[in-house]
Design a protein around this motif. Structure first.
Motif, PDB file in Angstrom:
ATOM      1  N   GLU A  91      65.323  48.896  40.392  1.00 53.02           N
ATOM      2  CA  GLU A  91      66.850  49.504  40.186  1.00 53.02           C
ATOM      3  C   GLU A  91      68.231  49.713  39.169  1.00 53.02           C
ATOM      4  OE1 GLU A  91      68.630  47.151  44.144  1.00 53.02           O
ATOM      5  OE2 GLU A  91      68.620  45.511  42.986  1.00 53.02           O
ATOM      6  N   GLY A  92      68.804  50.362  39.605  1.00 58.22           N
ATOM      7  CA  GLY A  92      69.722  50.887  38.470  1.00 58.22           C
ATOM      8  C   GLY A  92      69.424  51.337  37.308  1.00 58.22           C
ATOM      9  N   LEU A  93      70.875  52.243  37.232  1.00 59.10           N
ATOM     10  CA  LEU A  93      70.487  53.331  35.988  1.00 59.10           C
ATOM     11  C   LEU A  93      70.281  53.080  34.454  1.00 59.10           C
ATOM     12  CD1 LEU A  93      72.534  56.357  37.773  1.00 59.10           C
ATOM     13  CD2 LEU A  93      70.103  55.534  37.662  1.00 59.10           C
ATOM     14  N   LEU A 153      57.129  51.737  37.545  1.00 58.95           N
ATOM     15  CA  LEU A 153      58.129  50.743  38.309  1.00 58.95           C
ATOM     16  C   LEU A 153      59.322  51.323  39.042  1.00 58.95           C
ATOM     17  CD1 LEU A 153      57.878  47.860  35.777  1.00 58.95           C
ATOM     18  CD2 LEU A 153      55.748  48.214  37.265  1.00 58.95           C
ATOM     19  N   ARG A 154      60.307  52.382  38.746  1.00 54.24           N
ATOM     20  CA  ARG A 154      61.175  52.397  38.992  1.00 54.24           C
ATOM     21  C   ARG A 154      60.438  53.449  40.067  1.00 54.24           C
ATOM     22  NH1 ARG A 154      66.285  53.289  37.517  1.00 54.24           N
ATOM     23  NH2 ARG A 154      65.511  53.258  35.212  1.00 54.24           N
ATOM     24  N   ARG A 155      59.025  54.497  39.795  1.00 52.50           N
ATOM     25  CA  ARG A 155      58.572  55.572  40.992  1.00 52.50           C
ATOM     26  C   ARG A 155      58.638  54.670  42.157  1.00 52.50           C
ATOM     27  NH1 ARG A 155      57.769  58.471  36.272  1.00 52.50           N
ATOM     28  NH2 ARG A 155      55.505  57.315  36.114  1.00 52.50           N
ATOM     29  N   ARG A 156      57.210  54.027  42.064  1.00 50.86           N
ATOM     30  CA  ARG A 156      57.141  52.577  42.718  1.00 50.86           C
ATOM     31  C   ARG A 156      58.084  51.712  43.799  1.00 50.86           C
ATOM     32  NH1 ARG A 156      51.433  50.510  41.220  1.00 50.86           N
ATOM     33  NH2 ARG A 156      50.214  51.540  39.760  1.00 50.86           N
ATOM     34  N   LEU A 194      65.090  43.935  39.745  1.00 46.98           N
ATOM     35  CA  LEU A 194      63.950  44.404  40.262  1.00 46.98           C
ATOM     36  C   LEU A 194      64.909  44.709  42.053  1.00 46.98           C
ATOM     37  CD1 LEU A 194      61.608  41.281  39.498  1.00 46.98           C
ATOM     38  CD2 LEU A 194      61.523  44.152  38.861  1.00 46.98           C
ATOM     39  N   THR A 195      63.786  45.445  42.567  1.00 37.77           N
ATOM     40  CA  THR A 195      64.289  45.432  44.207  1.00 37.77           C
ATOM     41  C   THR A 195      63.857  44.234  44.640  1.00 37.77           C
ATOM     42  OG1 THR A 195      62.305  46.865  44.165  1.00 37.77           O
ATOM     43  CG2 THR A 195      64.225  48.280  43.854  1.00 37.77           C
ATOM     44  N   PRO A 245      67.743  40.348  34.380  1.00 35.47           N
ATOM     45  CA  PRO A 245      67.876  41.273  34.634  1.00 35.47           C
ATOM     46  C   PRO A 245      68.313  42.747  32.927  1.00 35.47           C
ATOM     47  CG  PRO A 245      68.828  40.427  36.241  1.00 35.47           C
ATOM     48  CD  PRO A 245      68.366  39.802  35.580  1.00 35.47           C
ATOM     49  N   GLY A 246      67.778  43.629  32.593  1.00 34.49           N
ATOM     50  CA  GLY A 246      68.028  44.106  31.466  1.00 34.49           C
ATOM     51  C   GLY A 246      68.198  45.899  31.254  1.00 34.49           C
ATOM     52  N   THR A 247      68.209  46.358  30.270  1.00 35.11           N
ATOM     53  CA  THR A 247      68.347  47.703  29.784  1.00 35.11           C
ATOM     54  C   THR A 247      66.964  47.880  29.771  1.00 35.11           C
ATOM     55  OG1 THR A 247      69.361  47.132  27.936  1.00 35.11           O
ATOM     56  CG2 THR A 247      70.984  47.526  29.173  1.00 35.11           C
ATOM     57  N   LEU A 248      66.931  49.058  29.168  1.00 35.59           N
ATOM     58  CA  LEU A 248      65.485  49.597  28.507  1.00 35.59           C
ATOM     59  C   LEU A 248      65.664  49.069  27.131  1.00 35.59           C
ATOM     60  CD1 LEU A 248      63.144  51.435  28.878  1.00 35.59           C
ATOM     61  CD2 LEU A 248      64.417  53.009  27.681  1.00 35.59           C
TER      62      LEU A 248
END
Length: 139
Positions: A80-82, A73-76, A87-88, A45-48
């Motif tokens: 998750e995460g701001l 990918l977020r819209r799909r 990954l969900t 996991p990581g930030t943008l």
């Protein structure tokens, strides 16, 4: 053996890989960049900013960030995460499903090339990169 320079083959191969990935992922309306983001986050996991750093070598001159791929990918519902992205459960399932397709593409790419030849080619390209990164005065 071809008389064309290595730069030709590097650019040609990169375009072929990009196009092959796009064809491979077209049924899911995804691109290579989407896959790279998904696969990168699957590993860690990581930030943008982390993703932009990890995937910088793949961005072309029209891309400044992987943010559009992240947002898709977020819209799909796959991310998750701001700030810290992960990954969900749906994203992990999507990665697993796509991994087989990407594996087939990678097999096509390396058909007729032994594991040793592949490692040698990567090693040579890595050393050539290091030579240029060191600058013109390095020995």
């Amino acid at each position: 053996m071809s008389d064309l320079p290595i730069g030709y083959w590097l650019k040609h191969l990169d375009r072929l890989i990009e196009n092959d990935f796009d064809r491979t992922l077209a049924s899911e309306a995804l691109t290579r960049r989407h896959w790279q983001v998904l696969h990168s986050l699957h590993g860690e996991p990581g930030t943008l900013a982390d993703l932009d750093r990890r995937l910088a070598a793949f961005l072309d001159e029209t891309e400044v960030s992987v943010a559009p791929a992240v947002e898709e990918l977020r819209r799909r519902g796959w991310l998750e995460g701001l700030v810290a992205l992960d990954l969900t459960a749906a994203g992990r399932r999507a990665h697993e499903d796509l991994f087989a397709k990407v594996g087939s593409a990678r097999e096509r790419l390396s058909r007729g090339i032994s594991a040793e030849e592949y490692r040698t080619a990567v090693d040579v390209l890595e050393r050539m990169s290091a030579n240029l990164e060191a600058g013109p005065d390095a020995r």
